[in-house]
Write a protein that holds these residues in place. Structure first.
Motif, PDB file in Angstrom:
ATOM      1  N   ILE A   1      81.295  77.984  26.510  1.00  0.00           N
ATOM      2  CA  ILE A   1      80.767  77.076  27.517  1.00  0.00           C
ATOM      3  C   ILE A   1      80.689  77.821  28.838  1.00  0.00           C
ATOM      4  CG2 ILE A   1      81.577  74.959  26.401  1.00  0.00           C
ATOM      5  CD1 ILE A   1      83.894  74.949  28.417  1.00  0.00           C
ATOM      6  N   HIS A   2      79.932  77.280  29.730  1.00  0.00           N
ATOM      7  CA  HIS A   2      79.761  77.874  31.056  1.00  0.00           C
ATOM      8  C   HIS A   2      80.411  76.968  32.100  1.00  0.00           C
ATOM      9  CE1 HIS A   2      76.862  80.723  29.409  1.00  0.00           C
ATOM     10  NE2 HIS A   2      76.413  79.705  28.696  1.00  0.00           N
ATOM     11  N   PHE A   3      80.713  77.523  33.247  1.00  0.00           N
ATOM     12  CA  PHE A   3      81.310  76.744  34.326  1.00  0.00           C
ATOM     13  C   PHE A   3      80.438  75.531  34.634  1.00  0.00           C
ATOM     14  CE2 PHE A   3      81.530  75.601  38.804  1.00  0.00           C
ATOM     15  CZ  PHE A   3      82.857  75.254  38.900  1.00  0.00           C
ATOM     16  N   HIS A   4      79.120  75.709  34.629  1.00  0.00           N
ATOM     17  CA  HIS A   4      78.221  74.597  34.952  1.00  0.00           C
ATOM     18  C   HIS A   4      78.394  73.442  33.962  1.00  0.00           C
ATOM     19  CE1 HIS A   4      74.838  72.478  36.637  1.00  0.00           C
ATOM     20  NE2 HIS A   4      74.414  72.262  35.396  1.00  0.00           N
ATOM     21  N   ASP A   5      78.711  73.750  32.692  1.00  0.00           N
ATOM     22  CA  ASP A   5      78.939  72.695  31.705  1.00  0.00           C
ATOM     23  C   ASP A   5      80.124  71.815  32.132  1.00  0.00           C
ATOM     24  OD1 ASP A   5      76.914  73.836  30.127  1.00  0.00           O
ATOM     25  OD2 ASP A   5      78.355  75.038  28.985  1.00  0.00           O
ATOM     26  N   LEU A   6      81.186  72.450  32.618  1.00  0.00           N
ATOM     27  CA  LEU A   6      82.359  71.706  33.072  1.00  0.00           C
ATOM     28  C   LEU A   6      82.028  70.884  34.318  1.00  0.00           C
ATOM     29  CD1 LEU A   6      85.054  74.493  32.645  1.00  0.00           C
ATOM     30  CD2 LEU A   6      84.598  72.560  31.122  1.00  0.00           C
ATOM     31  N   ARG A   7      81.270  71.481  35.222  1.00  0.00           N
ATOM     32  CA  ARG A   7      80.847  70.794  36.445  1.00  0.00           C
ATOM     33  C   ARG A   7      79.999  69.573  36.102  1.00  0.00           C
ATOM     34  NH1 ARG A   7      79.254  71.915  42.014  1.00  0.00           N
ATOM     35  NH2 ARG A   7      77.115  71.209  42.353  1.00  0.00           N
ATOM     36  N   HIS A   8      79.067  69.766  35.175  1.00  0.00           N
ATOM     37  CA  HIS A   8      78.189  68.675  34.771  1.00  0.00           C
ATOM     38  C   HIS A   8      78.998  67.548  34.126  1.00  0.00           C
ATOM     39  CE1 HIS A   8      74.327  66.885  33.661  1.00  0.00           C
ATOM     40  NE2 HIS A   8      74.929  66.522  32.541  1.00  0.00           N
ATOM     41  N   THR A   9      79.919  67.911  33.243  1.00  0.00           N
ATOM     42  CA  THR A   9      80.741  66.906  32.584  1.00  0.00           C
ATOM     43  C   THR A   9      81.583  66.137  33.593  1.00  0.00           C
ATOM     44  OG1 THR A   9      80.816  68.191  30.548  1.00  0.00           O
ATOM     45  CG2 THR A   9      82.553  66.545  30.852  1.00  0.00           C
ATOM     46  N   GLY A  10      82.209  66.844  34.514  1.00  0.00           N
ATOM     47  CA  GLY A  10      83.036  66.192  35.531  1.00  0.00           C
ATOM     48  C   GLY A  10      82.245  65.214  36.379  1.00  0.00           C
ATOM     49  N   ASN A  11      81.055  65.611  36.777  1.00  0.00           N
ATOM     50  CA  ASN A  11      80.239  64.735  37.611  1.00  0.00           C
ATOM     51  C   ASN A  11      79.628  63.594  36.808  1.00  0.00           C
ATOM     52  OD1 ASN A  11      80.420  65.760  40.364  1.00  0.00           O
ATOM     53  ND2 ASN A  11      79.682  67.633  39.435  1.00  0.00           N
ATOM     54  N   THR A  12      79.333  63.825  35.545  1.00  0.00           N
ATOM     55  CA  THR A  12      78.850  62.744  34.690  1.00  0.00           C
ATOM     56  C   THR A  12      79.952  61.706  34.500  1.00  0.00           C
ATOM     57  OG1 THR A  12      77.302  64.200  33.552  1.00  0.00           O
ATOM     58  CG2 THR A  12      77.914  62.185  32.408  1.00  0.00           C
ATOM     59  N   LEU A  13      81.188  62.164  34.299  1.00  0.00           N
ATOM     60  CA  LEU A  13      82.320  61.242  34.166  1.00  0.00           C
ATOM     61  C   LEU A  13      82.547  60.465  35.468  1.00  0.00           C
ATOM     62  CD1 LEU A  13      84.780  63.452  32.106  1.00  0.00           C
ATOM     63  CD2 LEU A  13      83.525  61.437  31.307  1.00  0.00           C
TER      64      LEU A  13
ATOM     65  N   LEU B   1      78.572  61.382  44.572  1.00  0.00           N
ATOM     66  CA  LEU B   1      78.223  62.516  43.708  1.00  0.00           C
ATOM     67  C   LEU B   1      77.659  63.663  44.532  1.00  0.00           C
ATOM     68  CD1 LEU B   1      76.616  60.629  40.700  1.00  0.00           C
ATOM     69  CD2 LEU B   1      78.817  61.814  40.738  1.00  0.00           C
ATOM     70  N   MET B   2      76.815  63.346  45.494  1.00  0.00           N
ATOM     71  CA  MET B   2      76.243  64.388  46.347  1.00  0.00           C
ATOM     72  C   MET B   2      77.345  65.141  47.090  1.00  0.00           C
ATOM     73  SD  MET B   2      72.922  62.315  47.780  1.00  0.00           S
ATOM     74  CE  MET B   2      72.543  63.533  49.049  1.00  0.00           C
ATOM     75  N   ALA B   3      78.331  64.409  47.579  1.00  0.00           N
ATOM     76  CA  ALA B   3      79.442  65.047  48.303  1.00  0.00           C
ATOM     77  C   ALA B   3      80.259  65.934  47.368  1.00  0.00           C
ATOM     78  CB  ALA B   3      80.333  63.980  48.942  1.00  0.00           C
ATOM     79  N   ARG B   4      80.535  65.448  46.146  1.00  0.00           N
ATOM     80  CA  ARG B   4      81.305  66.236  45.177  1.00  0.00           C
ATOM     81  C   ARG B   4      80.608  67.537  44.836  1.00  0.00           C
ATOM     82  NH1 ARG B   4      84.964  63.920  41.384  1.00  0.00           N
ATOM     83  NH2 ARG B   4      84.036  65.262  39.816  1.00  0.00           N
ATOM     84  N   MET B   5      79.270  67.475  44.713  1.00  0.00           N
ATOM     85  CA  MET B   5      78.499  68.634  44.262  1.00  0.00           C
ATOM     86  C   MET B   5      78.011  69.509  45.406  1.00  0.00           C
ATOM     87  SD  MET B   5      76.288  66.875  41.231  1.00  0.00           S
ATOM     88  CE  MET B   5      75.682  65.547  42.253  1.00  0.00           C
ATOM     89  N   GLY B   6      78.056  68.975  46.617  1.00  0.00           N
ATOM     90  CA  GLY B   6      77.545  69.732  47.753  1.00  0.00           C
ATOM     91  C   GLY B   6      76.028  69.755  47.805  1.00  0.00           C
ATOM     92  N   HIS B   7      75.397  68.729  47.243  1.00  0.00           N
ATOM     93  CA  HIS B   7      73.941  68.653  47.241  1.00  0.00           C
ATOM     94  C   HIS B   7      73.448  67.769  48.371  1.00  0.00           C
ATOM     95  CE1 HIS B   7      73.941  69.537  42.650  1.00  0.00           C
ATOM     96  NE2 HIS B   7      73.923  70.645  43.352  1.00  0.00           N
ATOM     97  N   SER B   8      72.262  68.061  48.869  1.00  0.00           N
ATOM     98  CA  SER B   8      71.655  67.217  49.897  1.00  0.00           C
ATOM     99  C   SER B   8      70.528  66.378  49.323  1.00  0.00           C
ATOM    100  CB  SER B   8      71.124  68.088  51.047  1.00  0.00           C
ATOM    101  OG  SER B   8      70.170  69.014  50.546  1.00  0.00           O
ATOM    102  N   SER B   9      70.221  66.574  48.056  1.00  0.00           N
ATOM    103  CA  SER B   9      69.117  65.870  47.405  1.00  0.00           C
ATOM    104  C   SER B   9      69.627  64.758  46.495  1.00  0.00           C
ATOM    105  CB  SER B   9      68.296  66.870  46.578  1.00  0.00           C
ATOM    106  OG  SER B   9      67.472  66.202  45.653  1.00  0.00           O
TER     107      SER B   9
END
Length: 75
Positions: free
Chosen positions: A19-31, A42-50
């Protein structure tokens, strides 16, 4: 073995798929999303502005659909 390779070696040793780090990130944010996190949270957790990117984590699940059905039936 360098530190970044340690998780890969541990997974291989346990007979688990790579697995890749992104897989863990995706799973955590999906949960987090399924637990009720808002788009802003979710935007704050991920650091996204979109908001579009944060929406990727808003998966519809059977359990969530059942809960929405229950809420719709409440008086």
């Amino acid at each position: 073995m360098t530190e970044p390779q340690a998780p890969t070696k541990a997974l291989q040793g346990a007979g688990l798929p790579k697995i890749h780090f992104h897989d863990l990130r995706h799973t955590g944010n999906t949960l987090a999303a399924s637990a009720g996190a808002s788009i802003r949270e979710l935007m704050a957790r991920m650091g996204h502005s979109s908001t579009q990117t944060a929406l990727l984590y808003q998966h519809s699940t059977d359990e969530r659909q059942r809960k929405l059905d229950e809420l719709a039936r409440e008086p």
